[in-house]
Design a protein around this motif. Sequence first.
Motif, PDB file in Angstrom:
ATOM      1  N   VAL A 792       0.847  -1.192   0.000  1.00 25.01           N
ATOM      2  CA  VAL A 792       0.000   0.000   0.000  1.00 25.01           C
ATOM      3  C   VAL A 792       0.881   1.239   0.000  1.00 25.01           C
ATOM      4  O   VAL A 792       1.932   1.277   0.634  1.00 25.01           O
ATOM      5  CB  VAL A 792      -0.925   0.015   1.244  1.00 25.01           C
ATOM      6  CG1 VAL A 792      -1.811   1.253   1.251  1.00 25.01           C
ATOM      7  CG2 VAL A 792      -1.770  -1.245   1.279  1.00 25.01           C
ATOM      8  N   GLN A 793       0.422   2.247  -0.713  1.00 21.99           N
ATOM      9  CA  GLN A 793       1.191   3.484  -0.832  1.00 21.99           C
ATOM     10  C   GLN A 793       1.256   4.243   0.483  1.00 21.99           C
ATOM     11  O   GLN A 793       0.276   4.316   1.225  1.00 21.99           O
ATOM     12  CB  GLN A 793       0.546   4.359  -1.911  1.00 21.99           C
ATOM     13  CG  GLN A 793       1.228   5.684  -2.170  1.00 21.99           C
ATOM     14  CD  GLN A 793       0.417   6.570  -3.078  1.00 21.99           C
ATOM     15  OE1 GLN A 793      -0.569   7.148  -2.665  1.00 21.99           O
ATOM     16  NE2 GLN A 793       0.820   6.645  -4.338  1.00 21.99           N
ATOM     17  N   PHE A 794       2.442   4.819   0.827  1.00 20.34           N
ATOM     18  CA  PHE A 794       2.567   5.765   1.926  1.00 20.34           C
ATOM     19  C   PHE A 794       2.285   7.161   1.380  1.00 20.34           C
ATOM     20  O   PHE A 794       2.954   7.615   0.443  1.00 20.34           O
ATOM     21  CB  PHE A 794       3.974   5.745   2.526  1.00 20.34           C
ATOM     22  CG  PHE A 794       4.312   4.505   3.315  1.00 20.34           C
ATOM     23  CD1 PHE A 794       5.609   4.249   3.698  1.00 20.34           C
ATOM     24  CD2 PHE A 794       3.327   3.607   3.680  1.00 20.34           C
ATOM     25  CE1 PHE A 794       5.924   3.119   4.424  1.00 20.34           C
ATOM     26  CE2 PHE A 794       3.631   2.479   4.399  1.00 20.34           C
ATOM     27  CZ  PHE A 794       4.933   2.220   4.776  1.00 20.34           C
ATOM     28  N   ALA A 795       1.320   7.870   1.970  1.00 17.22           N
ATOM     29  CA  ALA A 795       0.990   9.219   1.515  1.00 17.22           C
ATOM     30  C   ALA A 795       1.516  10.248   2.512  1.00 17.22           C
ATOM     31  O   ALA A 795       1.728   9.954   3.699  1.00 17.22           O
ATOM     32  CB  ALA A 795      -0.521   9.364   1.352  1.00 17.22           C
ATOM     33  N   SER A 796       1.729  11.471   2.008  1.00 12.30           N
ATOM     34  CA  SER A 796       2.194  12.596   2.839  1.00 12.30           C
ATOM     35  C   SER A 796       3.428  12.218   3.647  1.00 12.30           C
ATOM     36  O   SER A 796       3.534  12.497   4.840  1.00 12.30           O
ATOM     37  CB  SER A 796       1.076  13.069   3.773  1.00 12.30           C
ATOM     38  OG  SER A 796      -0.066  13.441   3.050  1.00 12.30           O
ATOM     39  N   PHE A 797       4.354  11.582   2.995  1.00 10.35           N
ATOM     40  CA  PHE A 797       5.570  11.107   3.667  1.00 10.35           C
ATOM     41  C   PHE A 797       6.512  12.291   3.883  1.00 10.35           C
ATOM     42  O   PHE A 797       6.965  12.917   2.936  1.00 10.35           O
ATOM     43  CB  PHE A 797       6.247  10.029   2.826  1.00 10.35           C
ATOM     44  CG  PHE A 797       7.350   9.290   3.540  1.00 10.35           C
ATOM     45  CD1 PHE A 797       8.640   9.793   3.572  1.00 10.35           C
ATOM     46  CD2 PHE A 797       7.098   8.103   4.193  1.00 10.35           C
ATOM     47  CE1 PHE A 797       9.647   9.123   4.227  1.00 10.35           C
ATOM     48  CE2 PHE A 797       8.097   7.422   4.861  1.00 10.35           C
ATOM     49  CZ  PHE A 797       9.372   7.943   4.875  1.00 10.35           C
ATOM     50  N   THR A 798       6.801  12.605   5.131  1.00  8.55           N
ATOM     51  CA  THR A 798       7.702  13.725   5.447  1.00  8.55           C
ATOM     52  C   THR A 798       8.693  13.285   6.506  1.00  8.55           C
ATOM     53  O   THR A 798       8.390  12.446   7.355  1.00  8.55           O
ATOM     54  CB  THR A 798       6.923  14.946   5.968  1.00  8.55           C
ATOM     55  OG1 THR A 798       6.222  14.585   7.157  1.00  8.55           O
ATOM     56  CG2 THR A 798       5.947  15.464   4.935  1.00  8.55           C
ATOM     57  N   THR A 799       9.881  13.866   6.425  1.00  4.73           N
ATOM     58  CA  THR A 799      10.902  13.615   7.435  1.00  4.73           C
ATOM     59  C   THR A 799      11.450  14.952   7.908  1.00  4.73           C
ATOM     60  O   THR A 799      11.581  15.894   7.124  1.00  4.73           O
ATOM     61  CB  THR A 799      12.053  12.764   6.881  1.00  4.73           C
ATOM     62  OG1 THR A 799      12.713  13.487   5.835  1.00  4.73           O
ATOM     63  CG2 THR A 799      11.556  11.438   6.339  1.00  4.73           C
ATOM     64  N   THR A 800      11.768  15.011   9.213  1.00  5.00           N
ATOM     65  CA  THR A 800      12.313  16.235   9.800  1.00  5.00           C
ATOM     66  C   THR A 800      13.500  15.863  10.672  1.00  5.00           C
ATOM     67  O   THR A 800      13.395  14.968  11.517  1.00  5.00           O
ATOM     68  CB  THR A 800      11.258  16.963  10.653  1.00  5.00           C
ATOM     69  OG1 THR A 800      10.094  17.194   9.857  1.00  5.00           O
ATOM     70  CG2 THR A 800      11.809  18.291  11.157  1.00  5.00           C
ATOM     71  N   VAL A 801      14.634  16.543  10.445  1.00  7.71           N
ATOM     72  CA  VAL A 801      15.817  16.341  11.264  1.00  7.71           C
ATOM     73  C   VAL A 801      16.000  17.570  12.144  1.00  7.71           C
ATOM     74  O   VAL A 801      16.018  18.703  11.643  1.00  7.71           O
ATOM     75  CB  VAL A 801      17.073  16.114  10.397  1.00  7.71           C
ATOM     76  CG1 VAL A 801      18.300  15.932  11.282  1.00  7.71           C
ATOM     77  CG2 VAL A 801      16.891  14.909   9.493  1.00  7.71           C
ATOM     78  N   SER A 802      16.102  17.368  13.448  1.00  5.42           N
ATOM     79  CA  SER A 802      16.225  18.487  14.382  1.00  5.42           C
ATOM     80  C   SER A 802      17.371  18.234  15.352  1.00  5.42           C
ATOM     81  O   SER A 802      17.729  17.093  15.632  1.00  5.42           O
ATOM     82  CB  SER A 802      14.913  18.680  15.163  1.00  5.42           C
ATOM     83  OG  SER A 802      14.606  17.510  15.908  1.00  5.42           O
TER      84      SER A 802
END
Length: 1024
Positions: A792-802
Amino acid sequence: MPAVSKGDGMRGLAVFISDIRNCKSKEAEIKRINKELANIRSKFKGDKALDGYSKKKYVCKLLFIFLLGHDIDFGHMEAVNLLSSNKYTEKQIGYLFISVLVNSNSELIRLINNAIKNDLSSRNPTFMCLALHCIANVGSREMAEAFASEIPRILVAGDTMDSVKQSAALCLLRLYKTSPDLVLMGEWTSRVVHLLNDQHMGVVTAAISLITCLSQKNPDEFKTCVSLAVSRLSRIVSSASTDLQDYTYYFVPAPWLSCKLLRLLQCYPPPEDGAVKGRLVECLETILNKAQEPPKSKKVQHSNAKNAILFEAISLIIHYDSEPNLLVRACNQLGQFLQHRETNLRYLALESMCTLASSEFSHEAVKTHIETVINALKTERDVSVRQRAADLLYAMCDRSNAKQIVAEMLSYLETADYSIREEMVLKVAILAEKYAVDYSWYVDTILNLIRIAGDYVSEEVWYRVIQIVINRDDVQGYAAKTVFEALQAPACHENMVKVGGYILGEFGNLIAGDPRSSPLVQFNLLHSKFHLCSVPTRALLLSAYIKFINLFPETKATIQEVLRCDSQIRNSDVELQQRAVEYLKLSSIASTDVLATVLEEMPPFPERESSILAKLKKKKGPGAVSVTELEDGKREGGELNGGADRGPDTSVMAASNASTPSPSADLLGIRSAAPVSAAPASAGSLLVDVFSEAGPAAPSAAVNDDGFLRDLEQPTETSDSLLVEGSGDSDSAPPSEDPAPPLSEADELLNKFVCKNNGVLFENQLLQIGIKSEYRQNLGRMYLFYGNKTSVQFASFTTTVSCPGELQSQLNVQSKPVEPLVEGGAQIQQVLNIECLTDFSDAPLLNIKFRYGGALQNLTLKLPVTINKFFQPTEMSSQDFFQRWKQLSQPQQEAQKIFKANHGMDTEVLKAKLLGLGMALLDNVDPNPENYVCAGVIQTKGQQVGCLLRLEPNAQAQVRNAPHRYERHRYETHLTGTKDTGTKCTSQVRKAQVRNAPHRYERHRYETHLTGTKDTGTKHTSQV
């Protein structure tokens, strides 16, 4: 140019120069210069106005002082004032000073431009030349903006003197090279081209340099120059040396102009006008004829000028590649140079014949000189000439002479210079493959190549021979027989063992009928090489052994015994240990049918361009090493922890690739790279080769000749519920929830990467995250691979490095955005650039959000960026080490810990861990050979922190002492891995062994990352 009058001798300058030359020491010279500078400064600031002569004299002195290497911070305005003088000598000195000392950012540039404009409009040819020379010498963009439109007008004006035209053409050329966007010829194009018809040869010579440069960028605008260039060339070639007496150089008429005309014609295809083309062919024939004439002078200048024109003419003939007669004549002429006593001529002849060999008209003519070229390869004393001879043999090779040329190159390879051996190996491999009618000859050639120059046989070469053997049934038996015989040599190169292990593992059954090569004999032969090989080769041999169990069931007991021994199943190398355990279990529990399926023969590889040819093109092309800058700085410890290159491996799990991504799934690197977001054919094959070399389209800095993205570890089993489910909002809406807190396992996952750079950071039933990273000095680059394990597709995939808290000022992490959609079974990649600003103890956080089936998934991990990643190994002698060790004796500069070991005190494991830490492991430094000594420097942007370490085992008490000593004045717990709580020190013991690990650092605080401990404030715990 006006004559210099007797009064212009500047006696004061001559006296000053004499005084400087008579100085006995540097101090005396500086004293004399300072005295003169003070005098000049007082003269310039005095109330009495200086005349032009005095200004000129003092400016000359300043210029001379500057040329001696001293800074000049005054006198610029006086030099600018000299530009307005009407005397040539004063104006000349002013322009000279401006050209040397004034930069383009000077505040005086506007005054200088005004003075130059006045001189250009004065119509005084001497002043105009001085102004043009100054513009060309400075050559700044400001100069181009001010004068780019004025100089073409001066160049083509009918009343401009010839000397000014020459200066204008060269000045315009200089401005065009520095600011091509500002020099727009436009309406001047045709008039500039017609300068080729100018009566003055100096003007033509200067103009053709300008036209050649302009033609290379705008050939269509200047194509009318071809007919004029041919006409001018014809007049020069057909003239006698007396006709152009002023421009004849050792009986050769206008050699520089002739060479420039021939070079200009190489910017265009052959002339379409029949008359122009015929005239040009006649010129070229005349040049070739003159080369056969006896020399008119024995001077070397005569032959140099004559040969310069000849080689430019041959280059033009090769460029046109349309006149068979001229090409053959050029080849014959070059053939005469092959035996010339002058080394440079032999070199140029070989180089030009390499190009001629690629022409269908002259290829046969070049082949007639094969014996001469082979002799040059064997006897030339200059290595560069030998290299050109090898290039020519490669270029002239075809099916008729391939075996002869390959044999000669192999023969030469045994004594070839080390600098050209790798290139020779590639060429032999390419020729053997390209012209192999009989593939048994090809196999013999490559095996002989490995025998002669095994150290220079790159992986591409033996990958290719394996690919060809697998793809051709008619050569498999012969290859198995030949490689079996080659392995019987007492001294066998490791590349030969790799080829032998692979081919016998696949096709050993084809020669098993002969008692001399029975299955057990084959196995014993391969296993006799096992202990001499590196880890990748041992891994390949283990795969060959399990293949033997499938091919020859009678060898099962013997091979299982080998796999069962402690040196295999308890090997310090994870890869070898894993293979031994898995292969032993597979051979024990799997049925014959399952073994036959899992260990079936490798299928044929799809055909594509040879990787050897691609490597040769890359090696010969410009800028070929830019993609390996990171690899050049790779530490040895990185290779020990997964960064080492893996060669091809027998496909042991061919039928089970659906569940386990294998680093050897694409053994020879010949599968085309799959699109990053390509969906799989079926759910059963999800994430096959998620981390393989052919998977992601990695940037050039990440994929290099050493297989930088090739060797990630196998995924490990973790919790199935590590993802935190959120609300079921719309799939199209981006995740807006706050980042989740770090997972409870985050520290444990982080500690796994303290001594390694590559592996699987996180994995559950939905997502797999892999890491490849490299560090150089205070900079690092990390590649994160996000694999969708579902269909199944992953939607709105975002990554944040802090970087939390103080880490923002200690570490700079820049990340590139990722694709918002991750298809089922696909993988995407993210690149992080890391800069260590100062020492740090915390780790950056990676937050990942996406929607799966409408539900928001939100998790946070700690990125494995620890202070030891920025170690630079440092080599030290025993004396230097202990001298520095004693200097770092303050209490704040030492950290010491005694602790028990969780694992066996294996020597190889200890060395691997210490190297993985990033420091240099120093041999023969400590008087006690049982001790381990390391040294390194932590690289940050602001400073470098040295670190010394000693690991002192106590074999009887099973204790080790590991002190660190630093150069700075505070401690951090990352480097020693201790927790300073002020109460007690506890060790977690798995076996009855104790290590005492005192590190000696050059800093004054502790950091915990190096041994993986945490500062809790209550007790002192060590995780080892």
